[in-house]
Design an enzyme around this catalytic site. Sequence first.
Site, PDB file in Angstrom:
ATOM      1  N   MET A  30       0.890   9.527  -7.289  1.00 43.85           N
ATOM      2  CA  MET A  30       1.683   8.921  -6.219  1.00 43.85           C
ATOM      3  C   MET A  30       2.788   9.891  -5.810  1.00 43.85           C
ATOM      4  SD  MET A  30       1.612   4.862  -6.848  1.00 43.85           S
ATOM      5  CE  MET A  30       2.899   4.749  -8.033  1.00 43.85           C
ATOM      6  N   GLY A  31       2.608  11.160  -6.146  1.00 42.23           N
ATOM      7  CA  GLY A  31       3.587  12.171  -5.746  1.00 42.23           C
ATOM      8  C   GLY A  31       4.818  12.169  -6.636  1.00 42.23           C
ATOM      9  N   LEU A  33       6.085  14.781  -8.070  1.00 47.96           N
ATOM     10  CA  LEU A  33       5.427  15.425  -9.207  1.00 47.96           C
ATOM     11  C   LEU A  33       6.428  16.013 -10.191  1.00 47.96           C
ATOM     12  CD1 LEU A  33       2.638  17.218  -7.145  1.00 47.96           C
ATOM     13  CD2 LEU A  33       2.560  14.968  -8.241  1.00 47.96           C
ATOM     14  N   HIS A  34       6.104  15.868 -11.478  1.00 48.46           N
ATOM     15  CA  HIS A  34       6.919  16.468 -12.545  1.00 48.46           C
ATOM     16  C   HIS A  34       5.982  17.205 -13.493  1.00 48.46           C
ATOM     17  CE1 HIS A  34       5.507  13.037 -14.808  1.00 48.46           C
ATOM     18  NE2 HIS A  34       6.102  12.200 -13.973  1.00 48.46           N
ATOM     19  N   GLY A  36       4.698  16.428 -16.181  1.00 47.08           N
ATOM     20  CA  GLY A  36       3.587  15.603 -16.677  1.00 47.08           C
ATOM     21  C   GLY A  36       2.376  15.758 -15.769  1.00 47.08           C
ATOM     22  N   HIS A  37       2.616  15.664 -14.448  1.00 46.43           N
ATOM     23  CA  HIS A  37       1.509  15.833 -13.501  1.00 46.43           C
ATOM     24  C   HIS A  37       0.947  17.254 -13.577  1.00 46.43           C
ATOM     25  CE1 HIS A  37       3.982  12.653 -11.372  1.00 46.43           C
ATOM     26  NE2 HIS A  37       2.801  12.090 -11.406  1.00 46.43           N
ATOM     27  N   GLN A  61      -0.342  -1.798  -5.488  1.00 49.63           N
ATOM     28  CA  GLN A  61      -0.070  -1.895  -6.928  1.00 49.63           C
ATOM     29  C   GLN A  61       1.386  -2.195  -7.239  1.00 49.63           C
ATOM     30  OE1 GLN A  61      -1.410   2.346  -7.556  1.00 49.63           O
ATOM     31  NE2 GLN A  61       0.136   2.303  -9.174  1.00 49.63           N
ATOM     32  N   GLN A 155      -3.410   1.737 -18.270  1.00 47.73           N
ATOM     33  CA  GLN A 155      -4.068   2.119 -17.018  1.00 47.73           C
ATOM     34  C   GLN A 155      -5.336   2.943 -17.293  1.00 47.73           C
ATOM     35  OE1 GLN A 155      -2.116   3.545 -13.214  1.00 47.73           O
ATOM     36  NE2 GLN A 155      -2.582   5.541 -14.081  1.00 47.73           N
TER      37      GLN A 155
HETATM   38  O1  PAF Z   1      -0.642   6.600 -12.238  1.00 48.63           O
HETATM   39  C1  PAF Z   1      -0.430   6.617 -11.015  1.00 48.63           C
HETATM   40  O2  PAF Z   1       0.319   7.457 -10.505  1.00 48.63           O
HETATM   41  C2  PAF Z   1      -1.115   5.587 -10.128  1.00 48.63           C
HETATM   42  O3  PAF Z   1      -1.222   4.364 -10.764  1.00 48.63           O
HETATM   43  C3  PAF Z   1      -2.488   6.062  -9.609  1.00 48.63           C
HETATM   44  C4  PAF Z   1      -3.483   6.262 -10.746  1.00 48.63           C
HETATM   45  C5  PAF Z   1      -2.335   7.354  -8.838  1.00 48.63           C
HETATM   46  C6  PAF Z   1      -3.087   5.012  -8.666  1.00 48.63           C
HETATM   47  O4  PAF Z   1      -2.273   4.790  -7.563  1.00 48.63           O
END
Ligand code: PAF
Length: 282
Positions: A30-31, A33-34, A36-37, A61, A155
């Site tokens: 979901m952008g 970004l840090h 972790g991403h 969500q 998740q």
């Molecule tokens: O973990 C997330 O950032 C979100 O839940 C995801 C998997 C991108 C779905 O919108």
Amino acid sequence: MNIVTTVDELRQQLKDWRQSGDHTALVPTMGNLHQGHMGLIELAREHAERIIVSIFVNPTQFDDDSDFERYPRTLDRDKARLKRAGVDMLFIPEVDTMYPFGTDNATSVSVPILGEEFCGSSRPGHFNGVTSVVNRLFSLVQPDVAIFGQKDYQQQIIIRRMTEDLSLPIRIVTGETVRDDDGLALSSRNQYLTEDERTIAPKLYAALQVIGNELQAGKRDYEGLESAATKELNGAGFEVDYVEIRRAENLNPPNRDCDELVVLAAAQLGVARLIDNIVVSV
Ligand code: PAF
């Protein structure tokens, strides 16, 4: 890096890659970004020749409109970071690209029970939104591999279940949680913490570690461990949602003989909802 916003552009690029025999790994985000991403992107590199990152702040969500509005959006910075990391494609769809019939009329996918407990119980509809959007991303991108972070343990278990249940030919890979030096798991939500709250926040991970050590020392009074941690965290200024010890494989309640456990926790600290977990082999 190819920046793509429409389904047609996405399909054309994917077709070219498939024709040249390249495998694809999708990192949905979901952008904001840090590190972790960025760790997930490095991991993606080990699994495919082409890396696709999606940035989409998925409205379905969020169980609270103000949480959706407030969610940090840092697209320019994210783009620069992804380019430096050598990502091949960035997919940034608009809401009506992801939900052509509108979010209220969208076909949805839900994983019962697993999606309704823990975070699903305090955030009704949250996992329904996650599985629905991930399923859409999967059918648009059709990646060979998709990468998710361990920090969102529930998740990734739910997404694994969905993928298996729908027989989707996608391998789900989980990347380790990246932490600050004091143990706090990196999260976009950490920026909601005040200076004082930031000093308290690492206690969440510390409480999980205490449980992990007790389990490794042979303790099996799961409820006792959960309630001691809850008490400790509430006393430190958190509002605990849950602390749960479960089977790491499927989040079922453990019996005394389980050898792979996960300790999951979620707690409110000011406006930030923090989640964390550790996997413990006993
Ligand atoms: O973990 C997330 O950032 C979100 O839940 C995801 C998997 C991108 C779905 O919108």
